[in-house]
Every structure is written in structure tokens, then in C-alpha cells.
Write a protein that holds these residues in place. Structure first.
Motif, PDB file in Angstrom:
ATOM      1  N   LEU A   1     -18.190 -49.380 -67.883  1.00 24.31           N
ATOM      2  CA  LEU A   1     -18.493 -48.262 -68.769  1.00 24.31           C
ATOM      3  C   LEU A   1     -18.786 -48.737 -70.176  1.00 24.31           C
ATOM      4  N   GLY A   2     -19.742 -48.086 -70.804  1.00 24.19           N
ATOM      5  CA  GLY A   2     -19.973 -48.303 -72.215  1.00 24.19           C
ATOM      6  C   GLY A   2     -21.173 -49.172 -72.516  1.00 24.19           C
ATOM      7  N   LEU A   3     -20.952 -50.475 -72.586  1.00 24.88           N
ATOM      8  CA  LEU A   3     -21.996 -51.392 -73.033  1.00 24.88           C
ATOM      9  C   LEU A   3     -23.193 -51.380 -72.096  1.00 24.88           C
ATOM     10  N   GLY A   4     -22.963 -51.368 -70.775  1.00 30.41           N
ATOM     11  CA  GLY A   4     -24.075 -51.390 -69.831  1.00 30.41           C
ATOM     12  C   GLY A   4     -24.982 -50.190 -69.994  1.00 30.41           C
ATOM     13  N   GLN A   5     -24.418 -49.007 -70.141  1.00 32.46           N
ATOM     14  CA  GLN A   5     -25.226 -47.801 -70.304  1.00 32.46           C
ATOM     15  C   GLN A   5     -25.936 -47.801 -71.667  1.00 32.46           C
ATOM     16  N   GLU A   6     -25.262 -48.328 -72.712  1.00 31.42           N
ATOM     17  CA  GLU A   6     -25.915 -48.455 -74.014  1.00 31.42           C
ATOM     18  C   GLU A   6     -27.131 -49.378 -73.925  1.00 31.42           C
ATOM     19  N   LEU A   7     -26.977 -50.503 -73.233  1.00 31.77           N
ATOM     20  CA  LEU A   7     -28.087 -51.437 -73.078  1.00 31.77           C
ATOM     21  C   LEU A   7     -29.239 -50.808 -72.310  1.00 31.77           C
ATOM     22  N   LEU A   8     -28.920 -50.052 -71.286  1.00 25.51           N
ATOM     23  CA  LEU A   8     -29.971 -49.425 -70.487  1.00 25.51           C
ATOM     24  C   LEU A   8     -30.769 -48.428 -71.327  1.00 25.51           C
ATOM     25  N   MET A   9     -30.080 -47.637 -72.152  1.00 28.68           N
ATOM     26  CA  MET A   9     -30.790 -46.707 -73.025  1.00 28.68           C
ATOM     27  C   MET A   9     -31.611 -47.451 -74.070  1.00 28.68           C
ATOM     28  N   LEU A  10     -31.100 -48.558 -74.580  1.00 29.74           N
ATOM     29  CA  LEU A  10     -31.857 -49.359 -75.535  1.00 29.74           C
ATOM     30  C   LEU A  10     -33.143 -49.886 -74.900  1.00 29.74           C
ATOM     31  N   LEU A  11     -33.038 -50.406 -73.684  1.00 28.61           N
ATOM     32  CA  LEU A  11     -34.201 -50.965 -73.001  1.00 28.61           C
ATOM     33  C   LEU A  11     -35.222 -49.885 -72.655  1.00 28.61           C
ATOM     34  N   ARG A  12     -34.768 -48.679 -72.383  1.00 26.89           N
ATOM     35  CA  ARG A  12     -35.678 -47.606 -72.014  1.00 26.89           C
ATOM     36  C   ARG A  12     -36.381 -46.996 -73.215  1.00 26.89           C
ATOM     37  N   SER A  13     -35.794 -47.119 -74.405  1.00 22.32           N
ATOM     38  CA  SER A  13     -36.336 -46.397 -75.559  1.00 22.32           C
ATOM     39  C   SER A  13     -36.853 -47.301 -76.671  1.00 22.32           C
ATOM     40  N   HIS A  14     -36.646 -48.627 -76.571  1.00 20.43           N
ATOM     41  CA  HIS A  14     -37.101 -49.525 -77.636  1.00 20.43           C
ATOM     42  C   HIS A  14     -38.595 -49.780 -77.490  1.00 20.43           C
ATOM     43  N   HIS A  15     -39.289 -49.926 -78.620  1.00 24.12           N
ATOM     44  CA  HIS A  15     -40.748 -50.059 -78.590  1.00 24.12           C
ATOM     45  C   HIS A  15     -41.219 -51.324 -77.877  1.00 24.12           C
ATOM     46  N   HIS A  16     -40.356 -52.338 -77.768  1.00 20.70           N
ATOM     47  CA  HIS A  16     -40.732 -53.555 -77.036  1.00 20.70           C
ATOM     48  C   HIS A  16     -40.914 -53.287 -75.543  1.00 20.70           C
ATOM     49  N   PHE A  17     -40.287 -52.232 -75.033  1.00 22.09           N
ATOM     50  CA  PHE A  17     -40.235 -52.055 -73.582  1.00 22.09           C
ATOM     51  C   PHE A  17     -40.844 -50.742 -73.087  1.00 22.09           C
ATOM     52  N   THR A  18     -40.958 -49.725 -73.931  1.00 19.60           N
ATOM     53  CA  THR A  18     -41.493 -48.449 -73.459  1.00 19.60           C
ATOM     54  C   THR A  18     -42.923 -48.638 -72.936  1.00 19.60           C
ATOM     55  N   GLY A  19     -43.165 -48.131 -71.744  1.00 25.08           N
ATOM     56  CA  GLY A  19     -44.482 -48.241 -71.137  1.00 25.08           C
ATOM     57  C   GLY A  19     -44.811 -49.600 -70.564  1.00 25.08           C
ATOM     58  N   ARG A  20     -43.880 -50.521 -70.594  1.00 28.63           N
ATOM     59  CA  ARG A  20     -44.145 -51.890 -70.142  1.00 28.63           C
ATOM     60  C   ARG A  20     -43.955 -52.000 -68.635  1.00 28.63           C
ATOM     61  N   ASP A  21     -44.826 -52.765 -67.986  1.00 27.06           N
ATOM     62  CA  ASP A  21     -44.732 -52.979 -66.540  1.00 27.06           C
ATOM     63  C   ASP A  21     -43.581 -53.945 -66.272  1.00 27.06           C
TER      64      ASP A  21
END
Length: 556
Positions: free
Chosen positions: A243-263
Motif C-alpha cells: 500500500l502507498g508507494l506502489g499506487q503513487e508510482l502508478l499514478m505518477l507514471l500514468r499522468s507524467h508528461h514523459h509517459f502519457t500517450g507513450r507506447d
């Protein structure tokens, strides 16, 4: 000092007329969890139970121990659902089924994730949910109120008020708190607690006096490192708690400009995936920004919008690789992912983690650390203390050295009665009485600075080596210096940083040195023709037997 060892059976805290006391059963030194027994007048309140072994709470009670008078406390209040605060609750409930246990509504729903290893045993819910910001009277004159504390969904600071005909006594236990907003949790609001007129503050000191960059800066640095690894063709493994860090990381990866829309594929494994499912059940309790995000696309599981987020099935583990990201359990065997023909890998661990990475794995897969703080840093801790202005401050949850750093701060020494007790040490908390604060332990060391041509030498007394942190600091003999305002800060360079070829700080590819020699492994020379054979070497070293390593993926 007012702290004294308790020689009782573990639950006898003296005469009720003596006021306020705190007996820690665990203060999170090393691997122990947090468990504190507080007495306010005649009432005994257990704050958290993160003990792997709950026998100290049972020891000394009369048997059969099922009558209310034989309980180790009058009630239990739980700050949040992390194991170091909650893993002993099930054993405590089984030993004392009449002992009432309370937490916030969200925490009561997350607690069962601490006993997923019950081998199919159905555990009936036993934690009663309490509302936030609503005073609840549990016993005559004893009132508790819960305030959101940041850090984790459902985490609370617990305000206890005990009222007598003469006056009211107030004690606040922060649990784990975070003043900053994170991706899935809003930070603790100082304005809700300011002006409480506290007598006692029990506060965590996880990061000691360390100062951290802004939260968004931490996120950007981590995202940039992951982005660079993916661009270089590597896959990234991120071991996290359930709980906690893993879900935070997942939201970061889904919403950060480096990764949004990336294959890109993001795989989630083990109990981290179960934690994601638990968060989905709590969506109405998450920040409004997260709820808005979820109205347009799934919060976690999504194979339609890039980057794709998927669960890992056990049979898939040996086949996943080639520029992907994996979030998995701290306790997972990471070698099951780094299989032949799956490309190169990078493992990223949060700083100050207890996860153990063996040398064999480090040679197969480079390991680096990152900072994505889940607790307030030193300035945040002192800010909360100065806003609440209690008579007594009890520091828990941190290494003894870090807590000693906090109790040594002159700005705290001059204003508050400071305590940093070990487990089993009874802390008496006289209110309004004269209290002479003991001298702070020596933490400043005077040295000399000498300039000799192109070299600057800093000499410090050997007393500095008595600190338990010295061994780790001096491990490699190499340091990094940087300016922080008008002060020069020294930081030790770890073995992990030195042996990691892909480190941000060391790029040896264009230099003939041990760092790029094909015979150097694990910072030792393995060339029988070299005068350095079988010796530990520095990466910038060189010998006539140097042979360049043509395999860029080889580990240093």
C-alpha cells in the motif's frame, strides 16, 4: 530525564493519579513496529500495534484473560494500515476479542491487506470505523478525534482529550504524517490543529533533520530517470510495499508528461496489484482530482489508453521485458523477471528501504535508489511542532541516530521537553511542573581545513566514528561535496553508486580506467596478468593490463 525503564510486566503504568504517561512497546527502531500504551488519568489507550510479536502485551495478565479488567488497554486506536503500525492487530484481537479496536473508515477497509497470508482463513472484520473530525467520548472524560494526516489514504492524527474537574489534558499522536500533497492523498492541514493547546505531542521522526526537495521536483527526477532507462532500451523494476508507494508510482507514471500517450507497458504484480484493487473501492475517499481523472479513464487497469497498465500472471513473469516497467512486492524474488533474452534491466529502490539486494542480483541487474518521500522531512517536522507548541514532544518511528538529531536541535531544546524513548522505557509526562531538559548529545564536530596547492584537506576528530552511521558513510572512502547556501555539505558515495555503470554521477564510457575494464567485476580486478589482481579497485584507477569492455551492458 523523565524517561525511566519500566520493570513491570508491560501493562502496569503506575498510579492513575500521576497524570500522563507513555509506555512504548515498539518505536520502529530497526525492524520493530510502532506500539504505544498511553495512560491519561485512569484510562489506558493503545496507539497502533505494529508488533510482529504481541507477547509483551499479553505477558503478566491473569488467565483466563477474557474479562474487561484483564485487557492490556481500554481501547486501541489505529493511525493507518501500514504493517509497521497494524500487523499485530489480528494477533491482539485473537488474544483479546473483547478489546475494542478503532480506526478511520478507510483504514478499517485497508487493514485486511495485512493478513493476506492466513492461508485461506476467513478473518471477520473486527475494527470499528470512526468518522473524521468528530469528537467521540469513549470513557468518562476521555474523548478522541481523528484528523487526516496525509501519507496514506485513511491515515489520521489522533487527538486525545482527558477532562477532569480541574483541567483538560490533550495529547496528539501523529502516526505517520506528511504535510505535502501527494498523487493520491492530500497532506495534513496545519490549520485544523493549530491552537489545540497541546500538552503532549507524539510525533514520527522518520527522516530526522534531513531536508528534501519539493515533492514535484522529486517526482520529476524519478520520472526522468525512468524515461532515460526506457529510451536506452532497458526495463525498469520498482519494488514497493503493498500500500502507498506502489499506487503513487502508478499514478505518477500514468499522468507524467514523459509517459502519457507513450507506447509502453506497465505491469503490476503480487500484493501491489491487490492494493490497487483496494484503492478502487475507496475512490469516493480519494482527492477530487483523482476522482476527476477516474471519470475519464480507469484509475489503474487500462489496456486501451497508453501507457497500458496490466496485471502479471505467474506464467508471464519469465517472458516480460524489452522496455517495460514492473511494479512488484518488496519481498518478491526479482530474479524471476530478469530472465535471458528479455533485454537489460534497471532496479530502482526507494531511499532508506529495508529491502535486501544480494550481490549476485546486483551483477545481473544494476540497482539505484530514488527519493519519493512518504513522510515529512526535518523542516516539516519542526514546523508541525512549532505550530502546536506542546509541553512534551516524544519522538518515535526512526533510527535512533535520526531521532537523536531531532532531540539535539537547539530550536526544540529551548522550548519543549523532548523524549526519544526505547521500547520498554516508561515516559512520565508531568504537566506544568518544572522540568530541566537534559543536555543534548554532542552532534557537532570541530575540525580544521587546510589548502595545499590543488588539494583541500578537512580533518575531523575520531570521535565522529562512534556514531553508528559512520561505518556506512566511510564504506567506500569517497565523498561528494556541494554548496547549500553558505554551507558546504558532504555526502558519502555508496558502493551501489560506484558499481552502477548507469549511475547519473559516473559515466566512464570514454575513459580507460578500471570502470571500463573487462576484468573488473564487483569493484575487484579479476585479471591474473594485472598487478591489481584480486584487489579491490577504484573505478577511476588504471593499470597496464587494461582491456576495454566492449559489452555496454556489463556491470561495474
Amino acid at each position: 530525564m523523565s524517561d525511566r525503564l519500566s520493570v513491570s510486566s508491560g501493562v502496569d503504568m503506575g498510579d492513575a493519579a500521576s497524570g500522563l504517561e507513555c509506555l512504548p512497546f515498539g518505536v520502529h527502531h530497526d525492524d520493530e513496529g510502532v506500539c504505544l500504551l498511553v495512560r491519561m488519568g485512569p484510562h489506558r489507550i493503545l496507539l497502533d500495534c505494529g508488533l510482529a510479536d504481541t507477547s509483551p502485551l499479553v505477558r503478566g495478565l491473569k488467565k483466563p484473560a477474557r474479562r474487561e479488567s484483564s485487557l492490556p488497554a481500554d481501547l486501541v486506536l489505529v493511525s493507518h494500515a501500514h504493517p509497521d503500525h497494524a500487523k499485530g492487530l489480528l494477533a491482539l484481537h485473537k488474544a483479546f476479542p473483547l478489546l475494542p479496536i478503532y480506526a478511520s473508515e478507510v483504514t478499517s477497509k485497508l487493514l485486511p491487506l495485512n493478513w493476506l497470508d492466513q492461508h485461506g482463513e476467513q478473518v471477520a472484520p473486527f475494527c470499528q470505523a470512526l468518522p473524521l473530525r468528530s469528537p467521540i467520548e469513549f470513557k468518562d472524560g476521555l474523548v478522541a478525534e481523528l484528523f487526516p494526516a496525509g501519507h496514506l489514504p485513511g491515515a489520521v492524527a489522533i487527538l486525545l482529550t482527558y477532562t477532569t474537574p480541574e483541567r483538560s489534558y490533550r495529547l496528539l499522536y501523529t502516526g505517520d504524517f506528511f504535510l505535502s500533497n501527494s498523487r493520491l492523498v492530500e497532506g495534513l492541514r496545519l490549520e485544523e490543529l493549530r491552537g489545540t493547546e497541546l500538552d503532549v505531542l507524539i510525533i514520527e521522526g522518520s527522516y530526522g533533520t534531513s531536508r528534501h526537495p519539493h515533492r514535484r521536483s522529486q517526482e520529476n527526477q524519478l520520472a526522468e530517470r525512468i524515461n532515460r532507462a526506457i529510451a536506452e532500451g532497458s526495463s525498469v523494476i520498482l519494488p514497493t510495499p503493498t500500500l502507498g508507494l506502489g499506487q503513487e508510482l502508478l499514478m505518477l507514471l500514468r499522468s507524467h508528461h514523459h509517459f502519457t500517450g507513450r507506447d509502453l507497458d506497465i505491469w503490476v504484480d503480487g500484493t501491489v496489484a491487490i492494493g490497487c484493487d483496494a484503492y478502487l473501492e475507496l475512490l469516493p475517499n480519494l482527492p477530487s482530482s483523482v476522482q476527476n481523472f477516474a471519470r475519464h479513464q480507469p484509475l489503474f487497469w487500462d489496456e486501451r489508453i497508453r501507457p497500458r497498465v496490466r496485471r502479471i500472471e505467474p506464467k508471464q513473469r519469465p517472458e516480460i521485458g524489452n522496455s517495460c516497467i514492473i511494479l512488484t512486492d518488496f519481498t518478491a524474488d526479482l530474479r524471476q523477471y530478469c530472465q535471458p533474452n528479455t533485454g537489460s534491466w534497471l532496479t530502482l529502490l526507494p531511499e532508506k528501504t529495508n529491502i535486501k539486494i544480494n550481490d549476485e542480483y546486483s551483477l545481473l541487474c544494476p540497482v539505484e535508489t530514488y527519493l519519493l518521500a512518504q513522510h515529512s522531512d526535518g523542516p516539516g517536522t519542526t514546523q508541525l511542532i512549532h505550530n502546536l507548541r506542546p509541553q512534551h514532544v516524544i519522538f518515535v518511528h526512526g533510527s535512533p541516530a535520526y531521532l537523536a538529531d531531532l532531540t539535539s536541535l537547539e530550536e526544540l531544546q529551548n522550548r519543549y521537553h523532548l523524549h526519544s524513548p526505547a521500547a520498554g522505557t516508561l515516559v512520565e509526562l508531568p504537566i506544568g511542573e518544572t522540568f530541566i531538559q537534559p543536555a543534548a548529545p554532542e552532534t557537532n564536530y570541530e575540525g580544521e581545513l587546510t589548502e595545499l596547492g590543488t588539494v583541500v584537506t578537512i580533518t575531523l576528530p575520531d570521535a565522529i566514528t562512534a556514531d553508528p552511521r559512520w561505518r556506512q558513510f566511510a564504506d567506500t572512502g569517497l565523498i561528494e561535496a556541494r554548496w547549500q547556501g553558505e554551507e558546504l555539505v558532504l555526502r558519502a558515495l555508496s558502493q551501489r553508486e560506484l558499481i552502477n555503470q548507469n549511475s547519473d554521477r559516473f559515466i566512464w564510457s570514454d575513459v580507460d580506467c578500471c570502470g571500463t575494464c573487462r576484468h573488473q567485476r564487483g569493484q575487484r580486478c579479476w585479471n591474473p596478468a594485472s598487478p591489481l589482481y584480486n584487489f579491490k579497485v577504484t573505478l577511476e584507477g588504471y593499470c597496464p593490463a587494461f582491456e576495454r569492455n566492449s559489452d555496454k551492458s556489463a556491470d561495474l
